[in-house]
Design a protein around this motif. Structure first.
Motif, PDB file in Angstrom:
ATOM      1  N   ARG A 476      32.183  50.614  38.724  1.00 53.01           N
ATOM      2  CA  ARG A 476      32.817  51.320  37.617  1.00 53.01           C
ATOM      3  C   ARG A 476      33.188  50.324  36.519  1.00 53.01           C
ATOM      4  NH1 ARG A 476      35.656  53.440  42.235  1.00 53.01           N
ATOM      5  NH2 ARG A 476      37.328  51.960  41.754  1.00 53.01           N
ATOM      6  N   LYS A 477      33.307  50.802  35.306  1.00 50.18           N
ATOM      7  CA  LYS A 477      33.636  49.922  34.179  1.00 50.18           C
ATOM      8  C   LYS A 477      34.989  49.251  34.362  1.00 50.18           C
ATOM      9  CE  LYS A 477      29.919  50.693  31.752  1.00 50.18           C
ATOM     10  NZ  LYS A 477      28.914  49.625  31.549  1.00 50.18           N
ATOM     11  N   SER A 478      35.867  49.909  35.125  1.00 48.17           N
ATOM     12  CA  SER A 478      37.212  49.369  35.317  1.00 48.17           C
ATOM     13  C   SER A 478      37.299  48.414  36.503  1.00 48.17           C
ATOM     14  CB  SER A 478      38.210  50.516  35.514  1.00 48.17           C
ATOM     15  OG  SER A 478      37.831  51.315  36.644  1.00 48.17           O
ATOM     16  N   ASP A 479      36.220  48.323  37.326  1.00 47.09           N
ATOM     17  CA  ASP A 479      36.222  47.403  38.458  1.00 47.09           C
ATOM     18  C   ASP A 479      36.198  45.960  37.953  1.00 47.09           C
ATOM     19  OD1 ASP A 479      36.232  49.485  40.245  1.00 47.09           O
ATOM     20  OD2 ASP A 479      34.079  49.438  40.632  1.00 47.09           O
ATOM     21  N   TYR A 480      36.519  45.048  38.868  1.00 44.81           N
ATOM     22  CA  TYR A 480      36.516  43.625  38.510  1.00 44.81           C
ATOM     23  C   TYR A 480      35.295  42.922  39.100  1.00 44.81           C
ATOM     24  CZ  TYR A 480      40.899  43.338  35.988  1.00 44.81           C
ATOM     25  OH  TYR A 480      41.880  43.460  35.029  1.00 44.81           O
ATOM     26  N   TRP A 481      34.697  42.069  38.272  1.00 41.74           N
ATOM     27  CA  TRP A 481      33.482  41.325  38.622  1.00 41.74           C
ATOM     28  C   TRP A 481      33.826  39.847  38.713  1.00 41.74           C
ATOM     29  CZ3 TRP A 481      30.801  37.486  35.945  1.00 41.74           C
ATOM     30  CH2 TRP A 481      29.467  37.253  36.302  1.00 41.74           C
ATOM     31  N   LEU A 482      33.280  39.155  39.731  1.00 42.97           N
ATOM     32  CA  LEU A 482      33.550  37.722  39.910  1.00 42.97           C
ATOM     33  C   LEU A 482      32.247  36.973  40.135  1.00 42.97           C
ATOM     34  CD1 LEU A 482      35.872  39.468  41.719  1.00 42.97           C
ATOM     35  CD2 LEU A 482      36.900  37.208  41.744  1.00 42.97           C
ATOM     36  N   HIS A 483      32.221  35.734  39.679  1.00 43.17           N
ATOM     37  CA  HIS A 483      31.046  34.869  39.866  1.00 43.17           C
ATOM     38  C   HIS A 483      31.475  33.417  39.681  1.00 43.17           C
ATOM     39  CE1 HIS A 483      27.058  33.063  39.322  1.00 43.17           C
ATOM     40  NE2 HIS A 483      26.553  34.173  39.817  1.00 43.17           N
ATOM     41  N   ALA A 511      33.172  34.822  46.495  1.00 43.28           N
ATOM     42  CA  ALA A 511      32.221  34.373  45.472  1.00 43.28           C
ATOM     43  C   ALA A 511      31.870  32.901  45.657  1.00 43.28           C
ATOM     44  CB  ALA A 511      32.795  34.615  44.081  1.00 43.28           C
ATOM     45  N   ALA A 512      32.875  32.077  45.985  1.00 41.06           N
ATOM     46  CA  ALA A 512      32.629  30.648  46.205  1.00 41.06           C
ATOM     47  C   ALA A 512      31.833  30.414  47.472  1.00 41.06           C
ATOM     48  CB  ALA A 512      33.970  29.903  46.263  1.00 41.06           C
ATOM     49  N   TYR A 513      32.151  31.176  48.518  1.00 39.56           N
ATOM     50  CA  TYR A 513      31.467  30.989  49.809  1.00 39.56           C
ATOM     51  C   TYR A 513      29.994  31.383  49.708  1.00 39.56           C
ATOM     52  CZ  TYR A 513      30.571  31.177  54.828  1.00 39.56           C
ATOM     53  OH  TYR A 513      30.040  30.977  56.089  1.00 39.56           O
TER      54      TYR A 513
END
Length: 568
Positions: A476-483, A511-513
């Motif tokens: 969803r647009k409100s979800d959070y994305w990590l990289h 994300a780090a793992y």
């Protein structure tokens, strides 16, 4: 401990209790050197792994999922022919050696009962899985064929008579004996005693011998120590031990000589699933993705060499302004230039009239010499734009291939097929020509799901197809994305519009793992809402751009990843 004769004894004890009386319902060969028998016993299905892998040979039940090849191997088809529906009547060990026999009864094509033995020999690179007809002693089939040119002692080929591996002149430790009394007396040094135990008794790995030697040097009755040591393999306690160097080992008992028991498991098989989960997966991926790894490495090498050449060319074009300057100064002082001159020194009015030496061609007129400098300037100026564009494209290609290489390193065997398809679509692998295009019945793989401490779902893409689907379609647009910041890795989505600080930290750890920086001490991880992410037109799979991000710094933690993994 190693999968020695003693651990084999313990595993056979466990498998006998679980499998005897069960019926073989499915047979698959998902990997080159591994066979999976699904045995229905006590109203439960038990997938039994028989691995002849040269690095991690073993026998165990397993809960690690696997993906079968589209077309069964000849060995798998032969096993199905003879073993489908067979009843397991016994699981036994040859003396205290690393040889296990699964005895089954079945019916042949005429309906007559017959007894077959499926033998697994756990002997490093000589490991094998062999099906033998008990009546004739002939080999029906074998997972790794061994001809006379490879082994003079015995043939391991269909139709050959099965010959057991060469026997060692050692005593079975489970037969009554008091030889250890003499050994303890003759070899009071613990390390020397351990070596003597290995040489005297069958099936002792180095760690087993060291543990027994340590036990025999404890105060008390020698017979009690010896029998107590052996007893743990009849009633094994599946134990994970942390060594002083922070590595781990598996054992069938406490093995307190080596370190602290950090975790207990319900069975030896679940212990091995945990212990081998990463290492065995890497081995399987290496086998399945060998050609992919080679293609990616070769293309990376080619593009990195190309980038070096382009950067060198760009460095050379930086003298373009100097060419323009010389052309302008020549034009200004053209009256001082004489035909036939090979060089001239003129005042550089751009730099306080400092003397500037200019090379000339004695074959050209003064004006043509000036025009030559302007022409060279224009050519190099045009090259700057072209070379700059090529550097940008080449760097993007390197980033993409570096990301693919990381995905292969972190992939499960199930992910390799999709990575292969992507490399084919991108033109790195040749498309195999077929007479008729067949529709694949294989379902697309799904991102891996985790659960944060507060119950928030977190999803991790394991390849570019999953990353694009997860970030651009599912989230969803409100979800959070990590990289990971400027580091190849997985897309991570937190299905929440207001995640807690703890959930953000846990997702950043994932994300780090699942990135190239898995073994780093501190890894920067960007996070932003999905609405701030977009994919440029024509961008390669898995590539997105974003803005307005914040950054967390985390240390990849395998134990935390295990805690966040949902367990059935």
């Amino acid at each position: 401990m190693s999968f020695d004769g003693l651990f084999t004894h313990a595993m056979v004890t466990e498998l006998r209790q679980t499998l005897v009386g069960g019926r073989i319902s499915k047979i698959n060969q998902p990997y080159q050197n591994e066979l999976i028998l699904t045995i229905r016993a006590n109203r439960k299905n038990h997938p039994v792994l028989l691995s002849a892998d040269p690095t991690y040979p073993r026998i165990q039940t397993t809960q690690i999922p696997y993906v079968n090849p589209a077309v069964p191997t000849n060995f798998a088809m032969m096993m199905r022919k003879y073993l489908q529906g067979a009843i397991v009547t016994d699981v036994s060990q040859v003396a205290n050696d690393r040889v296990v026999h699964l005895t089954v009864t079945t019916r042949n094509e005429l309906g007559d009962a017959e007894t077959l033995t499926l033998i697994i020999e756990i002997m490093a690179r000589h490991s094998n899985v062999i099906l033998v007809d008990n009546q004739t002693g002939k080999i029906i089939d074998v997972i790794k064929h061994v001809g006379a040119d490879q082994n003079r002692y015995r043939l391991l080929l269909p139709g050959a008579t099965y010959i057991e591996p060469p026997k060692q002149d050692k005593q079975d430790p489970f037969t009554p004996n008091t030889d250890f009394h003499t050994l303890v007396t003759d070899y009071p040094n613990e390390d020397v005693l351990a070596k003597q135990l290995q040489q005297h008794y069958q099936g002792f790995g180095r760690d087993s011998a060291q543990q027994l030697a340590a036990d025999l040097h404890q105060p008390g009755d020698l017979d009690h120590h010896y029998l107590a040591f052996l007893a743990q393999f009849d009633q094994p306690q599946a134990t994970l031990i942390t060594l002083p160097n922070h590595k781990t080992m598996f054992a069938a008992g406490p093995f307190d000589h080596f370190g602290k028991a950090t975790r207990q498991f319900d069975s030896l098989s679940s212990l091995l699933d945990f212990y081998y989960a990463d290492a065995a997966q890497r081995e399987r991926v290496q086998q399945q993705a060998g050609n992919l790894i080679r293609v990616v490495k070769n293309n990376l090498k080619k593009n990195r060499n190309k980038l070096k050449k382009l950067e060198k060319t760009l460095a050379n074009t930086k003298q373009a302004d100097e060419l323009r300057l010389k052309g302008e100064i020549l034009t200004t002082y053209l009256h001082e230039v004489k035909r036939g001159m090979t060089e001239i020194t003129l005042p550089d009015y751009y730099h306080d009239n400092a003397p500037l030496k200019i090379q000339l061609s004695n074959q050209l007129s003064p004006s043509r010499n000036a025009q030559k400098y302007f022409s060279r300037y224009q050519k190099q100026k045009n090259a700057v734009g072209f070379v700059g564009e090529q550097i940008s494209l080449t760097q993007a290609e390197i980033d993409y291939l570096d990301n693919i290489q990381t995905q292969i390193e972190l992939a499960s065997p199930a992910d390799i097929t999709e990575i292969r398809e992507e490399l084919t679509q991108q033109g790195y692998l040749k498309q195999h020509k077929t007479k008729k295009k067949q529709r694949s019945s294989r379902k697309p793989s799904q991102p891996q799901e985790f659960t944060a401490s507060d119950g928030t779902p977190i999803f991790v893409g394991k390849n570019n197809r999953q990353n694009d689907q997860l970030t651009l379609k599912t989230a969803r647009k409100s979800d959070y994305w990590l990289h990971t910041q400027k580091i190849p890795g997985s897309h991570v989505i937190i299905h929440s519009d207001d995640p807690s600080d703890q959930t953000l930290t846990e997702a950043a750890n994932l994300a780090a793992y699942f990135s190239k920086a898995r073994d780093s001490a501190t890894v920067p991880v960007d996070y932003v809402q999905v609405r701030r992410i977009r994919k440029p037109n024509g961008a390669k799979p898995g590539f997105v751009i974003y803005e307005g991000q914040k950054t967390l710094y985390v240390s990849p933690n395998a134990e935390l990843v295990e805690q966040l993994t949902p367990h059935a």
